[in-house]
Scaffold this motif. Structure first.
Motif, PDB file in Angstrom:
ATOM      1  N   THR A 157       0.920  -1.338   0.139  1.00 28.90           N
ATOM      2  CA  THR A 157       0.219  -0.100   0.051  1.00 28.90           C
ATOM      3  C   THR A 157       0.715   1.301  -0.120  1.00 28.90           C
ATOM      4  N   ARG A 160      -0.599   4.635   4.464  1.00 24.14           N
ATOM      5  CA  ARG A 160      -1.305   4.010   5.461  1.00 24.14           C
ATOM      6  C   ARG A 160      -1.718   4.779   6.638  1.00 24.14           C
ATOM      7  N   ASP A 161      -2.954   4.747   6.643  1.00 25.54           N
ATOM      8  CA  ASP A 161      -3.671   5.508   7.494  1.00 25.54           C
ATOM      9  C   ASP A 161      -2.834   5.468   9.301  1.00 25.54           C
ATOM     10  N   ASN A 180      -1.690  -8.081   4.852  1.00 26.94           N
ATOM     11  CA  ASN A 180      -2.517  -8.186   3.623  1.00 26.94           C
ATOM     12  C   ASN A 180      -3.937  -8.399   3.486  1.00 26.94           C
ATOM     13  N   ASP A 182      -6.568  -6.838   4.839  1.00 26.63           N
ATOM     14  CA  ASP A 182      -7.575  -5.672   4.705  1.00 26.63           C
ATOM     15  C   ASP A 182      -7.439  -5.311   3.243  1.00 26.63           C
ATOM     16  N   LYS A 183      -6.442  -5.575   2.436  1.00 17.50           N
ATOM     17  CA  LYS A 183      -6.137  -4.893   1.050  1.00 17.50           C
ATOM     18  C   LYS A 183      -7.529  -5.401   0.096  1.00 17.50           C
ATOM     19  N   SER A 185     -10.665  -5.246   1.285  1.00 14.34           N
ATOM     20  CA  SER A 185     -11.713  -4.609   1.421  1.00 14.34           C
ATOM     21  C   SER A 185     -11.874  -3.230   1.000  1.00 14.34           C
ATOM     22  N   THR A 186     -10.704  -2.717   0.582  1.00  7.47           N
ATOM     23  CA  THR A 186     -10.365  -1.620   0.034  1.00  7.47           C
ATOM     24  C   THR A 186     -10.410  -1.487  -1.545  1.00  7.47           C
ATOM     25  N   ARG A 187      -9.831  -2.422  -2.254  1.00 15.00           N
ATOM     26  CA  ARG A 187      -9.650  -2.762  -3.469  1.00 15.00           C
ATOM     27  C   ARG A 187     -10.110  -4.092  -4.140  1.00 15.00           C
ATOM     28  N   GLN A 188     -10.848  -3.971  -4.959  1.00 13.87           N
ATOM     29  CA  GLN A 188     -11.331  -5.197  -5.643  1.00 13.87           C
ATOM     30  C   GLN A 188     -10.861  -5.674  -6.920  1.00 13.87           C
ATOM     31  N   ASP A 191     -12.164  -3.501 -10.032  1.00 10.95           N
ATOM     32  CA  ASP A 191     -11.474  -2.373 -10.115  1.00 10.95           C
ATOM     33  C   ASP A 191     -10.306  -1.976 -10.881  1.00 10.95           C
TER      34      ASP A 191
END
Length: 264
Positions: A157, A160-161, A180, A182-183, A185-188, A191
């Motif tokens: 990523t 990172r927040d 990896n 949570d990746k 959950s933000t990018r499919q 996309d």
């Protein structure tokens, strides 16, 4: 006694049949061998043999088998006869040029000729009588989805927040094996390899000019499903490469020839 009339009638019928058969045999003996009637079956068989011989000299993708042809007419009422006119590519040189643009140098040699034509043949072409690419496309779609998901998982990523401060001063557990999770959950995968992006890639390599299909409305290809047809052909090529050369080669083709061009 009640059965005697029926028995007598049955015996009389049997005698009459014997007399008729005997007279028929005698007449046949007098006339000799029966004359064979004229028939066009021999002519038809010879024509079918000549047609089959001519078809053996041609590649399978270039003609419709005789036994799969209909009576020569259709019961469907065509509202607009101009929509029945549509030309598909039949030039192998043009098809090989597309494969070279998509797969690179000597890309036209990665698949046999029959498979190259099958991979770009939609089920709407010739009523599906020459084969179509639906099953190859299903297999190729799974391969592209798998490689796109793998690309998301291994790509670090960019930003990172900052972690949320816990009111009790606790720190979350950190491990490289869990980095990896949570990746996705933000990018499919859709996309990266969306239908629109894949159709744009197919247009860049000239796939619309060689794809064999029959649009419902030739004056409006987008409404006829051009995007879906191009995606199907592209997926079918990947599926055919995987079956022909194995998963490793198909993985490399997806990464270098598709995902890299999509900006992944």
């Amino acid at each position: 006694m009640a059965l005697n009339p029926s028995r007598s009638a049955f015996s009389a019928t049997c005698k009459a049949l014997q007399r008729c058969s005997g007279s028929a045999q005698s007449v046949a003996q007098r006339l000799g061998q029966p004359v064979r009637q004229l028939s066009s079956s021999a002519t038809r068989n010879s024509e079918a043999f000549e047609t089959a011989t001519e078809q053996q000299d041609r590649p399978r993708w270039s003609y419709t088998p005789e036994r799969m042809k209909g009576p020569g007419f259709s019961i469907n009422v065509v509202r607009d006869p101009s929509r029945t006119i549509w030309h598909n590519n039949d030039d192998p040189v043009k098809l090989d040029a597309m494969y070279n643009r998509l797969l690179g140098t000597k890309g036209d040699r990665m698949l046999p000729d029959e498979i190259k034509w099958l991979a770009i043949t939609h089920k709407s072409f010739d009523q599906g009588r020459r084969g179509f690419n639906t099953r190859l496309a299903y297999f190729g779609r799974l391969i592209v989805s798998l490689e796109t998901t793998r690309h998301i998982m291994v790509t670090p990523t960019s930003t990172r927040d900052s972690p949320i401060q816990d009111q009790f001063g606790r720190e979350p557990f950190q491990n490289s094996a869990l980095a990896n999770i949570d990746k996705l959950s933000t990018r499919q995968p859709q996309d990266i390899a969306s239908k629109e992006k894949l159709a744009k890639l197919a247009m860049d390599v000239g796939l619309p000019e060689v794809t064999r299909w029959k649009p419902k409305m030739p004056e409006n290809l987008e409404a006829s499903g051009l995007t879906v047809v191009l995606n199907t052909s592209l997926f079918a090529i990947i599926g055919a490469i995987s079956l022909q050369h194995g998963a490793e080669v198909a993985q490399q083709v997806v990464q270098e020839k598709i995902l890299r061009r999509l900006g992944a």
